[in-house]
Scaffold this motif. Structure first.
Motif, PDB file in Angstrom:
ATOM      1  N   LEU A 159       3.683  13.148   3.939  1.00  0.00           N
ATOM      2  CA  LEU A 159       5.021  12.014   3.015  1.00  0.00           C
ATOM      3  C   LEU A 159       4.715  10.651   2.261  1.00  0.00           C
ATOM      4  CD1 LEU A 159       8.196  12.359   2.204  1.00  0.00           C
ATOM      5  CD2 LEU A 159       8.258  11.654   4.771  1.00  0.00           C
ATOM      6  N   TYR A 160       3.423   9.915   3.831  1.00  0.00           N
ATOM      7  CA  TYR A 160       3.721   8.381   2.944  1.00  0.00           C
ATOM      8  C   TYR A 160       2.283   8.310   2.552  1.00  0.00           C
ATOM      9  CZ  TYR A 160       7.916   7.613   5.076  1.00  0.00           C
ATOM     10  OH  TYR A 160       9.783   7.795   5.531  1.00  0.00           O
ATOM     11  N   LYS A 161       1.413   9.435   2.005  1.00  0.00           N
ATOM     12  CA  LYS A 161       0.468   8.904   1.349  1.00  0.00           C
ATOM     13  C   LYS A 161       0.154   8.306   0.100  1.00  0.00           C
ATOM     14  CE  LYS A 161      -3.151  11.979  -0.894  1.00  0.00           C
ATOM     15  NZ  LYS A 161      -3.906  13.686  -1.163  1.00  0.00           N
ATOM     16  N   ALA A 162       0.902   7.914  -0.983  1.00  0.00           N
ATOM     17  CA  ALA A 162       0.905   7.154  -2.062  1.00  0.00           C
ATOM     18  C   ALA A 162       1.219   5.733  -1.355  1.00  0.00           C
ATOM     19  CB  ALA A 162       2.069   7.438  -2.851  1.00  0.00           C
ATOM     20  N   LYS A 163       1.701   5.528  -0.137  1.00  0.00           N
ATOM     21  CA  LYS A 163       1.787   4.429   0.398  1.00  0.00           C
ATOM     22  C   LYS A 163       0.806   4.048   1.324  1.00  0.00           C
ATOM     23  CE  LYS A 163       5.691   1.720   2.811  1.00  0.00           C
ATOM     24  NZ  LYS A 163       7.208   1.460   2.933  1.00  0.00           N
ATOM     25  N   THR A 164       0.493   4.939   1.658  1.00  0.00           N
ATOM     26  CA  THR A 164      -1.174   4.419   2.486  1.00  0.00           C
ATOM     27  C   THR A 164      -2.472   3.630   1.317  1.00  0.00           C
ATOM     28  OG1 THR A 164      -0.918   6.078   3.849  1.00  0.00           O
ATOM     29  CG2 THR A 164      -3.333   5.711   4.379  1.00  0.00           C
ATOM     30  N   ASN A 165      -2.129   4.858   0.558  1.00  0.00           N
ATOM     31  CA  ASN A 165      -3.037   4.463  -0.372  1.00  0.00           C
ATOM     32  C   ASN A 165      -3.012   2.948  -1.602  1.00  0.00           C
ATOM     33  OD1 ASN A 165      -4.602   6.980  -0.211  1.00  0.00           O
ATOM     34  ND2 ASN A 165      -3.330   8.053  -2.007  1.00  0.00           N
ATOM     35  N   ARG A 166      -1.981   2.793  -1.592  1.00  0.00           N
ATOM     36  CA  ARG A 166      -1.668   1.064  -1.976  1.00  0.00           C
ATOM     37  C   ARG A 166      -2.413  -0.140  -0.994  1.00  0.00           C
ATOM     38  NH1 ARG A 166       4.484   0.688  -1.485  1.00  0.00           N
ATOM     39  NH2 ARG A 166       4.827   2.361  -3.346  1.00  0.00           N
ATOM     40  N   GLN A 167      -2.066   0.490   0.140  1.00  0.00           N
ATOM     41  CA  GLN A 167      -2.376  -0.350   1.838  1.00  0.00           C
ATOM     42  C   GLN A 167      -4.050  -0.409   1.358  1.00  0.00           C
ATOM     43  OE1 GLN A 167       0.266  -2.225   2.260  1.00  0.00           O
ATOM     44  NE2 GLN A 167       1.317  -0.499   1.740  1.00  0.00           N
ATOM     45  N   ILE A 168      -4.436   0.532   1.037  1.00  0.00           N
ATOM     46  CA  ILE A 168      -6.143   0.499   0.362  1.00  0.00           C
ATOM     47  C   ILE A 168      -6.454  -0.074  -0.330  1.00  0.00           C
ATOM     48  CG2 ILE A 168      -7.665   2.159   0.866  1.00  0.00           C
ATOM     49  CD1 ILE A 168      -6.545   4.656   2.527  1.00  0.00           C
ATOM     50  N   ARG A 169      -5.963   0.033  -1.423  1.00  0.00           N
ATOM     51  CA  ARG A 169      -5.824  -0.614  -3.059  1.00  0.00           C
ATOM     52  C   ARG A 169      -5.685  -1.973  -2.684  1.00  0.00           C
ATOM     53  NH1 ARG A 169      -8.722  -1.035  -6.708  1.00  0.00           N
ATOM     54  NH2 ARG A 169      -8.269  -2.081  -8.429  1.00  0.00           N
ATOM     55  N   LEU A 170      -4.691  -2.571  -2.265  1.00  0.00           N
ATOM     56  CA  LEU A 170      -4.297  -3.999  -2.079  1.00  0.00           C
ATOM     57  C   LEU A 170      -5.484  -4.990  -1.285  1.00  0.00           C
ATOM     58  CD1 LEU A 170      -0.635  -4.015  -0.866  1.00  0.00           C
ATOM     59  CD2 LEU A 170      -1.555  -4.988  -3.309  1.00  0.00           C
ATOM     60  N   ASN A 171      -5.717  -3.629   0.264  1.00  0.00           N
ATOM     61  CA  ASN A 171      -6.770  -4.834   0.555  1.00  0.00           C
ATOM     62  C   ASN A 171      -7.998  -4.722  -0.656  1.00  0.00           C
ATOM     63  OD1 ASN A 171      -9.670  -4.069   2.318  1.00  0.00           O
ATOM     64  ND2 ASN A 171      -7.760  -5.672   3.096  1.00  0.00           N
ATOM     65  N   GLU A 172      -8.662  -3.418  -0.683  1.00  0.00           N
ATOM     66  CA  GLU A 172      -9.391  -3.673  -2.187  1.00  0.00           C
ATOM     67  C   GLU A 172      -9.449  -5.160  -3.446  1.00  0.00           C
ATOM     68  OE1 GLU A 172     -11.479   0.817  -2.588  1.00  0.00           O
ATOM     69  OE2 GLU A 172      -9.331  -0.139  -4.431  1.00  0.00           O
ATOM     70  N   LEU A 173      -8.089  -5.046  -3.488  1.00  0.00           N
ATOM     71  CA  LEU A 173      -7.494  -6.557  -5.060  1.00  0.00           C
ATOM     72  C   LEU A 173      -7.883  -7.541  -4.236  1.00  0.00           C
ATOM     73  CD1 LEU A 173      -4.934  -4.434  -6.622  1.00  0.00           C
ATOM     74  CD2 LEU A 173      -7.541  -4.856  -6.998  1.00  0.00           C
ATOM     75  N   VAL A 174      -7.392  -7.708  -2.590  1.00  0.00           N
ATOM     76  CA  VAL A 174      -7.452  -9.149  -2.110  1.00  0.00           C
ATOM     77  C   VAL A 174      -8.783  -9.575  -1.836  1.00  0.00           C
ATOM     78  CG1 VAL A 174      -6.885 -10.690   0.100  1.00  0.00           C
ATOM     79  CG2 VAL A 174      -4.936  -8.797  -1.179  1.00  0.00           C
TER      80      VAL A 174
END
Length: 1100
Positions: free
Chosen positions: A1029-1044
């Motif tokens: 259900l929260y797969k998209a939100k999980t991917n967002r946290q991973i992507r944000l870490n990459e961007l930071v």
């Protein structure tokens, strides 16, 4: 021992004052010594004696005096062989202790109310702050001794006075005191009245009073006297009020002011008051020496020249006065009595002479009492640019000296009674004397006279003044040159007196008595100042000698100061400053009464009732006005010196607490403002991030407190919350010591915060208590700040559940939440001596030093949550000798220590990267702005990162720039992340999968019932459905870490919007994994989420 209750002991062989043993009260043993503890005769005691106690070790038998000495009822028998059933019996054991047993009507201690108890009835000894005669202070039973459970250590708080002295020790102390002799104490007449009168009746009475009458006239001179008396009377009333508001020790004006207004005012005034008295010695001695040299000059007997003769006579005089002072207060008091008799004789001599006119004195202006002279002299006749205020300035120093008695307050039998009576009566007597001399001189002496017998009235001369009606024509004096009369002859009182030389003796008495009083006052005040350690370098002068604790070192210092100014022999410049020093003291004494009354503290209840706060304020203002009237530049110099000393003492912050009215007024103002704030609705413009920081012991996570302190200091509230999870709750003494130690640490590190500990079974419960209870009215936290739980994957997942639920609880209460993560962690409590190793620029300790550390169990050593888990033997920060425990630190600990201090130093040029991804009301943006207002962060610039779409990047950037400009927040750059929704890298997704693997429920691999049971037992587990259900939100946290990592790897601080998890839907393990993934391997990072109420506005 059959039928008896077990003894209650503190352990060890030492017997406590309140040690209680069961006793047997048999009628056959009523008069016999009590049996030793633990002895048994096999007989069963009567039923009514159960629970009866005997107190052991209350007082030594050698110290027993009359019954009233130890507070026993008057019907108590002191004979151990005679005991009545209704009285206390004292039993000597022969071991230096006295057993005091009781019956149904009395207790061991004092008469009580018919039952056995160690509770004490009111006793004055309990309220004394000083030690008893034998060096031990009597204390009432502590609340722990009366209230704690019987299976606990009744005396774990410890006794304030330690163990009672043995009989031998008390006897030795008594013999030493008798051998030494009692200290000399004075009553109100000898100690206050005599000293004040001698100081007020100065040389002015004999050599300047007549001149002032000539200049100002009788009417204005009386007005001058009444004005001066008004100032001194108000000051006397204020002095009386302060002196009767509790026990007064030595130190005079310094003691009164410092205990009322605090060490800042007291320390500044005390130093200049002592110095003023020391220089006043020189002034009075020089006045005496000038009179002696004039007499020598009249008979042509000068030793060298006038100036050097003044120095010689002055030096010999001050040496003689020093000898009298050093000989002791008793000798000094005797000398004062002799001088008073001479002075009274001189005053009486003048008044007697005023009724004995003679023809030989008429040419010099003395005609006896005459109405014509009275009428002529009633109005003013100012000459040589003199004015009313210049005449007042010359007279006013004669009215000072009202603190001469208060300055030796430590040598008075009853300062509370003596100071009011002696001071006010002295003001009255001396005021009446000055008025009487004014009327007398103005009624019998003309203003000008030639001294020539031939200047009689002739028929050809038109003469209208009073002298003409008496047969003399002194009109030639209008041209100047006359040497007699009120205006011209300073020695006119010698002319009037019945015996001229006695007036000279009176001048000697007035000057020497004032010099002697100042020579005694200065060291006494200075000694009290030095004892309080307000100025550390002066502590050497605190030592006293002899039975009266004489400040011999202070006498020598005063002698040296006085001698130096005597050798200068030019006191015309310093004299106005000295008068202003005294007036500044008077002004502050008056202000002290006003301030104490304004503060309305329950402790302000003087037994002297004849004062008024507004009259005291008027007196303080009058003193300041008089300072400028006497000499404006001297007044400015005085105020600057007082201000400089005040700033110095305030900066040094001496470790004293005297319960000053300043503290009371601050409390009153704080309470008033807090109550006023409760009636005002919050407004966006006045929003402040008021932070509750879960930091444990403050010294455990300095980086967290230093960062939060950077944006709350002098702006908003900061509370250092400490959740303590203990198996045994510490007693009150341990708690108060812990609290004081932690608050002291915050003060030492200049972190403006309150320390608030709570006891709880777990972190969540403790946080709930703090979130709901901390604060007062509007001064209540609205933002929860925590450290990131670095070791969450290694510990018990129930702790993670509590950690995440704490965040949910904060949001439920509409708190904002801030979480700080450092790569090396926050918690340094496991490093012994960390306070001494924190920063390289701090000097290492010399020798061993006590340092504060907090020790947690091994499994929590890397935790950055706020828990402090302690056992019964480990319930508070430990004090360990740094030199004894210092050992080489591991590389990890060295990095941790360096990391913990990174927010203490100046950050230099760099950026604070704000990833404002979601609008939380503006808290994510407000905190970085507040940081950049601080000097440590002043060189950093704000960069803002926002999410957006590739085809709208410019539009989104302009919109954000407009918003920030409206908010009046400076920024260096705005970055729109068009690729924020790009899928994260594959290996990062695999890392996340590995991270969550241990916490998955895997319900598809088990039966539904078993899965539900496991989920109920371990609610933190991640279900497959939840993960999908929260797969998209999980991917967002991973992507944000990459961007930071890509954009902010060199930032000084990263502030990013904290992801939210819906309560009851997202498991704590998944939420923790999101936070872990988002904040991993980046610079210092703040996860921020406001409560979605606006904290920024662009409206005025």
């Amino acid at each position: 021992m059959s039928g008896q209750k077990p003894s209650l002991r503190t352990g060890g062989s030492a017997q406590s004052r309140f040690q209680v043993d069961a006793v047997t009260e048999a009628s056959s043993a009523a008069s016999a010594p009590a049996p030793a503890p633990g002895s048994s005769d096999g007989s069963k005691p009567p039923e009514e004696s159960k629970g009866r106690f005997r107190v052991v070790g209350f007082m030594d038998s050698g110290a027993l005096g009359p019954a009233t000495d130890i507070g026993l009822p008057p019907d108590v028998s002191h004979d151990p062989d005679t005991a009545k059933s209704d009285s206390v019996s004292l039993h000597s054991t022969g071991t230096g202790h006295t057993h005091i047993s009781d019956s149904h009507s009395n207790t061991y201690y004092m008469r009580t109310f018919g039952h056995n108890t160690i509770d004490a009835v009111p006793n004055i000894e309990f309220y004394r702050q000083t030690a008893a005669p034998f060096g031990e202070k009597l204390t009432r039973p502590s609340l722990s001794e009366l209230h704690d459970e019987l299976d606990k250590d009744l005396f774990e708080d410890g006794l304030a006075n330690g163990e009672e002295p043995s009989a031998a020790e008390e006897a030795a102390a008594l013999m030493a005191k008798e051998a030494k002799g009692g200290s000399v104490k004075f009553g109100w007449v000898k100690g206050v009245l005599v000293r004040c009168m001698l100081n007020i009746w100065g040389v002015m009475l004999f050599i300047r009073m007549s001149w002032i009458v000539g200049q100002a006239g009788i009417g204005l001179t009386i007005a001058i006297i009444l004005m001066a008396t008004l100032v001194t009377t108000i000051t006397g009333l204020s002095t009386s009020a302060i002196a009767t508001n509790g026990f007064v020790r030595g130190g005079g004006a310094y003691y009164l002011i410092s205990r009322s207004l605090g060490p800042e005012f007291g320390g500044s005034i005390g130093l200049i008051f002592a110095f003023a008295n020391a220089v006043a010695v020189a002034m009075y001695v020089v006045g005496f020496a000038e009179t002696v040299v004039e007499m020598l000059n009249d008979v042509d007997a000068l030793m060298t020249d006038e100036l050097n003769d003044i120095r010689i006579v002055g030096t010999l005089t001050v040496i003689l006065l020093l000898g009298i002072s050093v000989a002791g207060m008793e000798w000094e008091a005797k000398a004062q009595i002799v001088l008073l008799v001479i002075l009274l004789g001189a005053i009486a001599n003048y008044f007697i002479g005023s009724f004995m006119p003679s023809e030989s004195k008429e040419p010099k202006g003395f005609f006896g009492y005459n109405t014509a002279i009275l009428i002529e002299n009633f109005g003013p006749d100012f000459r040589d640019d003199e004015t009313f205020f210049s005449a007042f300035a010359i007279f006013f120093p004669a009215a000072t000296g009202i603190l001469a008695g208060a300055n030796i307050s430590g040598d008075l039998t009853d300062p509370q009674s003596a100071i009011p009576k002696g001071t006010l009566l002295a003001i009255l007597i001396t005021g009446v004397t000055y008025v009487a001399v004014t009327i007398s001189a103005g009624s019998c002496i003309v203003r000008d006279a030639t001294g020539d017998h031939n200047d009689t009235v002739s028929d050809t001369v038109n003469c209208t003044d009073a002298a003409c009606t008496l047969g003399y024509d002194f009109s030639i004096c209008k041209e100047g040159g006359c040497q007699y009369g009120l205006m011209n002859d300073f020695q006119v009182m010698s002319l009037v007196s019945a015996f001229g030389p006695l007036i000279s003796a009176g001048i000697f008495s007035a000057t020497l008595s004032s010099a002697l009083a100042s020579l005694v006052s200065a060291p006494k005040v200075f000694q009290a100042l030095c004892k309080d350690k307000i100025y550390p370098g002066l502590a050497i002068f605190a030592k006293g000698y002899g039975k009266n604790n004489e400040p011999l070192r202070g006498y020598v210092l005063t002698f040296c100061i006085g001698l130096a100014f005597i050798l200068i022999a030019e006191l015309n410049i310093i004299a106005p400053i000295i008068s202003n020093f005294f007036l500044a003291s008077y002004a502050l004494i008056n202000f002290s009464v006003f301030h104490a009354s304004l503060a309305n503290s329950p402790g302000w209840r003087p037994s002297f009732k004849y004062y008024n706060m507004w009259v005291s304020l008027a007196g303080a203002i009058l003193c300041c006005v008089v300072m400028f009237v006497i000499n404006w530049w001297a007044a400015l110099v005085t105020l600057l010196i007082v201000l400089a000393l005040y700033i110095y003492v305030s900066y040094k912050k001496p470790d004293v607490n005297w319960g000053s009215s300043t503290q009371a007024l601050i409390y009153n103002q704080a309470l008033t403002h807090c109550l006023n704030l409760t009636t005002v609705e919050d407004h966006i413009k006045n929003f402040r991030p008021q932070c509750l920081v879960l930091a444990g012991y403050p010294s455990s996570r300095p980086a967290l407190l230093q960062l939060v302190g950077s944006f709350t200091k002098n702006v908003s509230l900061m509370v250092c919350g400490h959740i303590r999870i203990v198996s045994r709750r510490p007693n009150y003494k341990e708690l108060s010591q812990d609290h004081a130690r932690c608050q002291r640490w915050l003060t030492k590190k200049r972190i403006k915060a309150f320390y608030a500990p709570v006891f709880a079974d777990n972190m969540r419960q403790g946080a709930q208590l703090l979130l709901q209870a901390v604060g007062l009215g509007r001064l209540k936290p609205n933002t929860l700040v925590m450290g990131f739980k670095n070791n969450w994957s290694d510990g018990d997942m129930r702790d993670v559940e509590n950690y995440i639920n704490t965040i949910h609880d904060a949001f439920d209460l509409r708190f904002g939440v801030v979480i700080l993560r450092l790569a090396d962690g926050l918690d340094i409590s496991h490093i012994q001596g960390q306070d001494e190793l924190l920063s390289s620029h701090e000097k290492p300790p010399v020798g061993s030093k006590d340092v504060l550390i907090s020790v947690s169990p091994a499994k929590d050593s890397d935790s950055d949550s706020c828990l402090s888990k302690t056992t019964s033997n480990q319930s508070s920060p430990l004090i360990i000798r740094a030199s004894e425990t210092k050992s080489p630190l591991s590389l990890t600990d060295q990095r941790l220590l360096e990391s913990s201090q990174q927010f203490k130093k100046k950050q230099g040029k760099g950026t604070i990267d704000v990833w404002w991804l979601f609008d939380d009301g503006g808290l994510t943006l407000l905190i970085p702005y507040l940081l950049t207002n601080r000097s440590k962060w002043g060189d950093c610039r704000i960069r803002v990162f926002i999410g957006g779409k590739i085809n709208r990047i410019d539009h989104d950037r302009r919109a954000m720039a407009t918003l920030l400009s409206r908010f009046r927040i400076d920024f260096s750059d705005i970055n729109v992340l068009g690729d924020i929704n790009t899928k994260p890298k594959k290996h990062n997704k695999l890392c996340f999968k590995e991270l969550i693997e241990p916490y998955r429920l895997k319900e598809d691999d088990m039966e539904q019932e078993a899965a539900e049971r496991l989920k109920a037992q371990e609610p933190w587990r991640i279900t497959d459905n939840e993960l999908e259900l929260y797969k998209a939100k999980t991917n967002r946290q991973i992507r944000l870490n990459e961007l930071v990592k890509e954009h902010s790897s060199n930032a000084k601080l990263v502030v990013i919007s904290m992801p939210l998890a819906r309560k009851g839907t997202v498991s704590s393990a998944l939420y923790m994994c999101w936070l872990e993934t988002l904040s991993k391997d980046v610079p210092p990072l703040l996860l921020v989420r406001g409560n979605h109420q606006s904290v920024l506005t662009f409206y005025s």
